[in-house]
Design a protein around this motif. Sequence first.
Motif, short mmCIF file in Angstrom:
data_model
loop_
_atom_site.label_atom_id
_atom_site.label_comp_id
_atom_site.label_asym_id
_atom_site.label_seq_id
_atom_site.Cartn_x
_atom_site.Cartn_y
_atom_site.Cartn_z
N UNK A 92 41.03 47.84 -12.21
CA UNK A 92 39.99 48.16 -11.23
C UNK A 92 38.71 47.38 -11.49
N UNK A 93 38.34 47.28 -12.77
CA UNK A 93 37.15 46.52 -13.12
C UNK A 93 37.34 45.03 -12.87
N UNK A 94 38.55 44.54 -13.09
CA UNK A 94 38.83 43.14 -12.79
C UNK A 94 38.62 42.86 -11.29
N UNK A 95 39.16 43.76 -10.47
CA UNK A 95 38.99 43.59 -9.03
C UNK A 95 37.54 43.70 -8.59
N UNK A 96 36.81 44.64 -9.21
CA UNK A 96 35.39 44.79 -8.90
C UNK A 96 34.62 43.53 -9.24
N UNK A 97 34.89 42.96 -10.40
CA UNK A 97 34.20 41.75 -10.84
C UNK A 97 34.45 40.60 -9.86
N UNK A 98 35.68 40.45 -9.44
CA UNK A 98 36.01 39.38 -8.49
C UNK A 98 35.32 39.60 -7.16
N UNK A 99 35.28 40.85 -6.70
CA UNK A 99 34.60 41.17 -5.44
C UNK A 99 33.10 40.88 -5.54
N UNK A 100 32.49 41.26 -6.64
CA UNK A 100 31.06 41.01 -6.82
C UNK A 100 30.75 39.51 -6.72
N UNK A 101 31.56 38.71 -7.40
CA UNK A 101 31.28 37.27 -7.46
C UNK A 101 31.56 36.56 -6.14
N UNK A 102 32.47 37.09 -5.36
CA UNK A 102 32.81 36.43 -4.09
C UNK A 102 32.06 37.01 -2.90
N UNK A 103 31.69 38.29 -2.96
CA UNK A 103 31.10 38.95 -1.79
C UNK A 103 29.64 39.35 -1.95
N UNK A 104 29.16 39.47 -3.18
CA UNK A 104 27.79 39.94 -3.39
C UNK A 104 26.89 38.82 -3.88
N UNK A 105 27.26 38.24 -5.02
CA UNK A 105 26.41 37.22 -5.65
C UNK A 105 27.27 36.48 -6.66
N UNK A 106 27.41 35.16 -6.53
CA UNK A 106 28.23 34.41 -7.49
C UNK A 106 27.79 34.58 -8.94
N UNK A 107 26.52 34.95 -9.15
CA UNK A 107 26.01 35.12 -10.52
C UNK A 107 26.12 36.56 -11.00
N UNK A 108 26.58 37.45 -10.13
CA UNK A 108 26.78 38.85 -10.53
C UNK A 108 28.08 38.96 -11.32
N UNK A 109 28.37 40.15 -11.79
CA UNK A 109 29.61 40.38 -12.50
C UNK A 109 29.45 41.35 -13.64
N UNK A 110 30.56 41.90 -14.11
CA UNK A 110 30.54 42.86 -15.21
C UNK A 110 30.15 42.15 -16.49
N UNK A 111 29.20 42.73 -17.21
CA UNK A 111 28.69 42.14 -18.45
C UNK A 111 29.47 42.71 -19.64
N UNK A 112 29.44 41.96 -20.74
CA UNK A 112 30.16 42.37 -21.95
C UNK A 112 29.26 43.24 -22.83
N UNK A 113 29.82 44.32 -23.35
CA UNK A 113 29.02 45.24 -24.13
C UNK A 113 28.47 44.59 -25.40
N UNK A 114 29.22 43.66 -25.99
CA UNK A 114 28.72 42.96 -27.17
C UNK A 114 27.52 42.09 -26.85
N UNK A 115 27.57 41.38 -25.72
CA UNK A 115 26.44 40.55 -25.31
C UNK A 115 25.22 41.41 -25.00
N UNK A 116 25.46 42.55 -24.36
CA UNK A 116 24.36 43.45 -24.01
C UNK A 116 23.71 44.01 -25.27
N UNK A 117 24.52 44.36 -26.26
CA UNK A 117 23.98 44.90 -27.51
C UNK A 117 23.15 43.85 -28.24
N UNK A 118 23.61 42.60 -28.23
CA UNK A 118 22.85 41.51 -28.83
C UNK A 118 21.54 41.30 -28.10
N UNK A 119 21.57 41.31 -26.78
CA UNK A 119 20.36 41.16 -25.98
C UNK A 119 19.38 42.29 -26.28
#
Length: 197
Positions: A145-172
Amino acid sequence: MVNKPVAEACLRNQQPIAEILQQYLGDQRCLLEIGSGTGQHAVYCAERLPQLQWQPTELAGNIAGIDLWRRDAGLDNILPPLILDLDQPWPQVAADNIFTANTVHFVSQASVDNLFAQAGQRLPVKGLLMIYGPFNQGHQYTSEGNRGLDQWLKTSVNPQAGIKDIGDITTLAAVNNLTLIARHTMPANNLMLVFRR
């Protein structure tokens, strides 16, 4: 005439979100919500946290809908919504704690960087940043479901959108003086991440 907007996802997740907020914000006084969407979370949660002053924010086009929810609810602890764009200077507003739901995956990484930078600057010591939504783990989707959501976001909402990685978020977060103190498993392959300054 603006009709009061309704997001079906809010109807499904508002109770579990409110329960987590109650665990952390029961004795708090002020919350800044980033990306209030329709305003449904603000009304549902503020009603259950009456001691908490709730400040909704959104892009300009969504302010009228949020205000309809706020006015219809008649709650004293929801402030009039403010315009806030993650990529523009933020309004001067109190932020003892910050909450956002289903925002991070809808925006670019640059916008997420700005969110954490502002949270790191604005939150008081021990202030919380609470983020609800889907996250990847080890740069892998946690469900189809998350894979499908990510693809929908990038094709229908914003090419730069998408599900972020928890490791990257923790580092940020760490770069901005924020520490991940809890992660709660939520319905429909979502998480609530709780960071403390």
